[in-house]
Design an enzyme around this catalytic site. Structure first.
Site, PDB file in Angstrom:
ATOM      1  N   ASN A 104     -10.644  47.106  94.349  1.00 44.77           N
ATOM      2  CA  ASN A 104     -11.950  46.851  93.748  1.00 44.77           C
ATOM      3  C   ASN A 104     -11.843  46.066  92.445  1.00 44.77           C
ATOM      4  OD1 ASN A 104     -14.907  47.325  93.277  1.00 44.77           O
ATOM      5  ND2 ASN A 104     -14.060  48.350  91.478  1.00 44.77           N
ATOM      6  N   ASP A 197     -21.650  47.838  92.129  1.00 44.79           N
ATOM      7  CA  ASP A 197     -20.510  46.955  92.417  1.00 44.79           C
ATOM      8  C   ASP A 197     -19.485  47.073  91.299  1.00 44.79           C
ATOM      9  OD1 ASP A 197     -18.793  44.888  93.115  1.00 44.79           O
ATOM     10  OD2 ASP A 197     -20.197  43.275  92.647  1.00 44.79           O
ATOM     11  N   ASP A 234      -9.307  53.024  97.966  1.00 47.84           N
ATOM     12  CA  ASP A 234      -9.866  53.525  96.715  1.00 47.84           C
ATOM     13  C   ASP A 234     -11.264  52.958  96.468  1.00 47.84           C
ATOM     14  OD1 ASP A 234      -9.525  54.853  94.091  1.00 47.84           O
ATOM     15  OD2 ASP A 234      -9.617  52.814  93.299  1.00 47.84           O
ATOM     16  N   HIS A 238     -17.880  50.896  95.735  1.00 51.13           N
ATOM     17  CA  HIS A 238     -18.058  49.735  94.865  1.00 51.13           C
ATOM     18  C   HIS A 238     -17.616  48.432  95.535  1.00 51.13           C
ATOM     19  CE1 HIS A 238     -18.459  52.889  91.850  1.00 51.13           C
ATOM     20  NE2 HIS A 238     -17.309  53.370  92.263  1.00 51.13           N
ATOM     21  N   GLU A 264     -12.157  56.690 100.058  1.00 50.65           N
ATOM     22  CA  GLU A 264     -12.713  57.534  99.012  1.00 50.65           C
ATOM     23  C   GLU A 264     -14.102  57.043  98.669  1.00 50.65           C
ATOM     24  OE1 GLU A 264     -12.410  58.370  94.271  1.00 50.65           O
ATOM     25  OE2 GLU A 264     -12.110  56.416  95.151  1.00 50.65           O
TER      26      GLU A 264
HETATM   27 CA    CA Z   1     -16.822  46.046  93.078  1.00 51.56          CA
END
Ligand code: CA
Length: 497
Positions: A104, A197, A234, A238, A264
């Site tokens: 992410n 995000d 992970d 997001h 997750e």
């Molecule tokens: Ca993101």
């Protein structure tokens, strides 16, 4: 067929002398012996806080403890060779290794760039609170020490959707990067703060095709280098789900594998959010049942005021058991961590019986419950607190019962607020299998339960030794099973002990 059991093989404050990769390899036999079939290892790549890092502030996905970057060669958990050796040793024991995939965000950029941004309201990221401005930000990642080995990809401002630090202004905030992929954030599952995000550091922008290709290329390299058979993804709430779908399909197709994938997606109240995510990802991923964890937390806190008959209500384990990964605690919920909600000590054996001995869900043990741990950190008021988590003596017993005995038809007696139970009838495939579980969060309890005609006349005893009765199964296949106050008893055939 054997029951699967996963272990999260770390906790937030891992501080033992022995490097974790070395320990994992050394304990492969004992893990297999207690019934562990899958091990989740923490992020293995170099992070911006170097040797201190738990691994989630990742800097270079291609540095598995090989290059002198961020003031160290090996990571907190060991070197690249030790990591690869641990994976091979575990998988040689038929234990699937799951690598932690943190894509992410990236942290610790090498160079500043002039970046056009708009500041957003942290509580509503869809609301701009500044015009477009140029700031200096650490968005360029060149990895000078790795110098193009494995990948020549250079990350720059076009690869990120947001950042949290303006170097020239010396000002933190949430800055939405105004690049070719739009002035707005990516569409992500979580609507918290308007759009979630942006989580932390430099948020990766998956709308950039070059980024998509690089993460696919990295996945190929990672598997070819290490050979893990699973991935833990992970922070997926997001990340654009469509990209994760592409990535998983790419990995499975390229290597003709069926990687075990767990995501997750931390949701604590509404299971519909997890169900919607399953729809969006077409069931490609297992999800951690964070709602069940919160039920355990409340059950521990509330004692006999908690209605045990509702312990599975509203959980993923109830609605989508085939995709649920059950757990008692993890590195985020342990004391002094961000999502602290550590299940009370008295309830932990009950919680482990609930995840390990039932048909629904794949259970994930927590490192600290197996080995215990000691650490200190600042609490919310900035005071340093010493924490000791004690390993559960029952854990390996319950886990072995899962491995050998917890099979066959499950009959539930989740019918009383303070005392619940269930039986597994056993199967011919697993000799001596068949168990009865009774637990209470109040007074001593007892339950008449059916375990099946194949056990008529047989004697059962409590494997945990919390109750010393011998229960004989009657001619109809029923027994009257007991448990002590605030306790769990696991009844197995007498001659096994
Ligand atoms: Ca993101």
């Amino acid at each position: 067929m054997v029951n699967h059991t996963l272990i999260q093989y770390f906790h937030w404050y891992y501080n033992e002398e022995e490097k974790l990769w070395v320990k994992a390899a050394k304990h492969a036999d004992s893990l297999a012996d207690m019934g562990v079939t899958m091990v989740w290892l923490p992020p293995a790549y170099k992070a911006t806080s170097g040797e201190e890092s738990v691994g989630y502030d990742c800097y270079d996905l291609y540095d598995l403890g090989e290059f002198n970057q961020k003031n160290c060669i090996a990571t907190k958990y060991g070197s690249k060779e030790q990591y690869i050796h641990a994976i091979k040793t575990l998988q040689d024991k038929q234990i699937t290794v799951m690598a932690d995939v943190v894509i992410n965000h990236k942290a610790g950029g090498d160079q500043l760039e002039k970046v056009p941004v708009r500041k957003v309201n942290p509580d509503n990221r869809e609301e701009f609170i500044s015009d477009v401005m140029l700031i200096d930000a650490w968005t360029k990642f060149t990895f000078p020490e790795r110098a193009g080995k494995y990948s020549q990809f250079i990350w720059d401002l076009h690869c990120f959707s947001g950042i949290d630090w303006a170097e020239d202004l010396k000002e933190s905030g949430i800055y939405s990067i105004q690049n070719a992929y739009g002035e707005a954030w990516e569409e992500v599952p979580s609507r918290e703060f308007g759009n979630y995000d942006y989580l932390m550091f430099n948020d990766v922008d998956f709308r950039n095709e070059a980024v998509q290709e690089e993460i696919k290329r990295w996945g190929e390299w990672y598997y070819k280098t290490c050979g893990m058979k699973g991935f833990r993804l992970d922070a997926v709430k997001h990340i654009s789900p469509w990209f994760l779908n592409i990535w998983i399909d790419h990995m499975n197709a390229t290597f003709k594998e069926d990687f075990f994938i767990v995501a997750e997606n931390w949701v604590t109240t509404d299971v519909a959010e997890l169900e919607a995510y399953i729809e969006e990802t077409g069931g490609r991923m297992q999800l951690f049942d964070s709602i069940l964890h919160m039920n355990f937390y409340r059950a521990g806190e509330e004692g006999q005021n908690y209605d045990l008959s509702k312990i599975f209500d509203g959980t993923l384990t109830q609605s989508r058991p085939e995709l649920s990964i059950t757990f008692v605690d993890n590195h985020d919920s342990q004391p002094l961590q961000a999502l602290q909600s550590y299940v009370e000590y008295w309830f932990r054996p009950l919680a482990y019986a609930l995840i390990l001995l039932r048909e629904q869900g794949i259970p994930c043990l927590f490192y600290a419950d197996l080995y215990g741990c000691k650490y200190s950190d600042a609490d919310n008021d900035g005071l340093v607190v010493e924490v000791e988590l004690i390993g559960l003596p029952e854990l390996s017993i319950i886990s072995k019962i899962r491995k050998s005995l917890s099979y066959g038809i499950q009959t539930d007696y989740l019918d009383h607020p303070n005392c619940i139970g269930w039986t597994r009838s056993g199967t011919d495939e697993h000799p001596d299998s068949g168990i009865a579980v009774v637990m209470s969060n109040g007074e001593p309890g007892q339950k008449a339960m059916e375990i099946g005609l194949k056990h008529v006349g047989k004697e059962f005893v409590d494997a945990l030794g919390n109750h010393h009765e011998v229960v004989t199964i009657d001619e109809h296949g029923w027994g009257n099973f007991f448990c002590a106050a605030g306790s769990v008893s696991i009844w197995i055939l007498n001659h096994i002990l």
